[in-house]
Motif scaffolding. Structure first.
Motif, mmCIF file in Angstrom:
data_model
loop_
_atom_site.group_PDB
_atom_site.id
_atom_site.type_symbol
_atom_site.label_atom_id
_atom_site.label_comp_id
_atom_site.label_asym_id
_atom_site.label_seq_id
_atom_site.Cartn_x
_atom_site.Cartn_y
_atom_site.Cartn_z
ATOM 1 N N UNK A 16 0.858 -1.173 0.000
ATOM 2 C CA UNK A 16 0.000 0.000 0.000
ATOM 3 C C UNK A 16 0.900 1.230 0.000
ATOM 4 N N UNK A 17 0.707 2.085 -0.973
ATOM 5 C CA UNK A 17 1.588 3.239 -1.130
ATOM 6 C C UNK A 17 0.775 4.516 -1.299
ATOM 7 N N UNK A 42 -12.845 2.290 -0.840
ATOM 8 C CA UNK A 42 -11.513 1.704 -1.002
ATOM 9 C C UNK A 42 -10.451 2.676 -0.509
ATOM 10 N N UNK A 43 -10.548 3.940 -0.922
ATOM 11 C CA UNK A 43 -9.545 4.944 -0.532
ATOM 12 C C UNK A 43 -9.483 5.076 0.987
ATOM 13 N N UNK A 44 -10.628 5.114 1.632
ATOM 14 C CA UNK A 44 -10.666 5.225 3.096
ATOM 15 C C UNK A 44 -9.969 4.041 3.746
ATOM 16 N N UNK A 45 -10.280 2.821 3.295
ATOM 17 C CA UNK A 45 -9.676 1.615 3.877
ATOM 18 C C UNK A 45 -8.194 1.503 3.553
ATOM 19 N N UNK A 46 -7.815 1.819 2.320
ATOM 20 C CA UNK A 46 -6.411 1.729 1.924
ATOM 21 C C UNK A 46 -5.570 2.691 2.735
ATOM 22 N N UNK A 51 -1.579 3.745 6.903
ATOM 23 C CA UNK A 51 -1.167 4.474 8.104
ATOM 24 C C UNK A 51 -0.807 3.514 9.233
ATOM 25 N N UNK A 52 -1.532 2.398 9.352
ATOM 26 C CA UNK A 52 -1.203 1.396 10.371
ATOM 27 C C UNK A 52 0.188 0.818 10.138
ATOM 28 N N UNK A 53 0.502 0.514 8.878
ATOM 29 C CA UNK A 53 1.825 -0.030 8.556
ATOM 30 C C UNK A 53 2.900 1.012 8.841
ATOM 31 N N UNK A 54 2.666 2.252 8.437
ATOM 32 C CA UNK A 54 3.636 3.318 8.709
ATOM 33 C C UNK A 54 3.831 3.501 10.210
ATOM 34 N N UNK A 55 2.747 3.403 10.974
ATOM 35 C CA UNK A 55 2.833 3.533 12.425
ATOM 36 C C UNK A 55 3.657 2.387 13.007
ATOM 37 N N UNK A 56 3.458 1.162 12.475
ATOM 38 C CA UNK A 56 4.224 0.006 12.966
ATOM 39 C C UNK A 56 5.716 0.215 12.728
ATOM 40 N N UNK A 118 -1.300 -4.804 19.018
ATOM 41 C CA UNK A 118 -0.141 -3.926 19.075
ATOM 42 C C UNK A 118 1.137 -4.629 18.624
ATOM 43 N N UNK A 119 1.049 -5.930 18.365
ATOM 44 C CA UNK A 119 2.217 -6.648 17.887
ATOM 45 C C UNK A 119 2.334 -6.480 16.385
ATOM 46 N N UNK A 120 3.538 -6.584 15.887
ATOM 47 C CA UNK A 120 3.814 -6.384 14.473
ATOM 48 C C UNK A 120 4.232 -7.709 13.868
ATOM 49 N N UNK A 121 3.699 -8.039 12.689
ATOM 50 C CA UNK A 121 4.067 -9.280 12.019
ATOM 51 C C UNK A 121 4.341 -8.973 10.556
#
Length: 168
Positions: A16-17, A42-46, A51-56, A118-121
């Motif tokens: 996701x970019x 789609x835009x809202x979910x993407x 943002x979740x990945x960036x936060x991780x 809160x764990x990252x995988x």
């Protein structure tokens, strides 16, 4: 790694970019000017997932200086081992911290097959093509704009089917 979206099979992982990345088969950008409800959903979910990945990654970078700096001089195996070690250590720290302040029985809320939110995988491959011909074929597959458009359309439809308005 094969997966199916909207009834179609895909063989490349995707990321996701935001809009600065090219329209390759492995990069899925948000839809900036949503023309309909499906595209808007789609835009809202993407954007939320990205943002979740960036936060991780931000959490890992804040906790481990080695993740903060460029790793261009290391080989992929070393990078993989470092990332796995950081993720494992992070998850251990989260568990330890959680155990220290939890005042209720969390087993009532836990799903045995899923990790803590809160764990990252991360799962990724370090497979390298064995020759120039394979490298060129892989490069062509990665840059396939048609595959990009098909995957994006399938993801839009999948999100709509999963989260769109309930039909009467």
């Amino acid at each position: 790694m094969a997966f199916v979206v909207n009834g179609n099979e895909y063989n490349l992982a995707y990321y996701l970019t935001d809009g600065i990345y090219p329209k390759w088969a492995t990069f899925i950008q948000s839809i900036s000017l949503s023309q309909d409800e499906k595209a808007s959903l789609f835009a809202t979910n993407q954007e939320a997932c990205r943002k979740d990945v960036e936060r991780a990654f931000g959490v890992l970078q804040a906790r481990f200086a080695i993740v903060k700096h460029p790793a261009l001089i290391w080989d992929k195996i070393k990078i993989e081992n470092i990332m796995r070690a950081c993720i494992i250590l992070h998850n251990m720290i989260v568990e330890d911290e959680r155990d220290g302040y939890t005042q209720y029985d969390v087993s009532d809320f836990a799903h045995p097959e899923s990790a803590s939110s809160s764990q990252v995988d991360f799962t990724y491959s370090t497979d390298m093509p064995s020759n120039l011909g394979n490298m060129m074929a892989t490069r062509t597959r990665l840059r396939d704009r048609t595959k990009h458009e098909h995957l994006k359309a399938d993801l839009v439809e999948h999100i709509w089917q999963k989260f769109g308005p309930i039909q009467a």
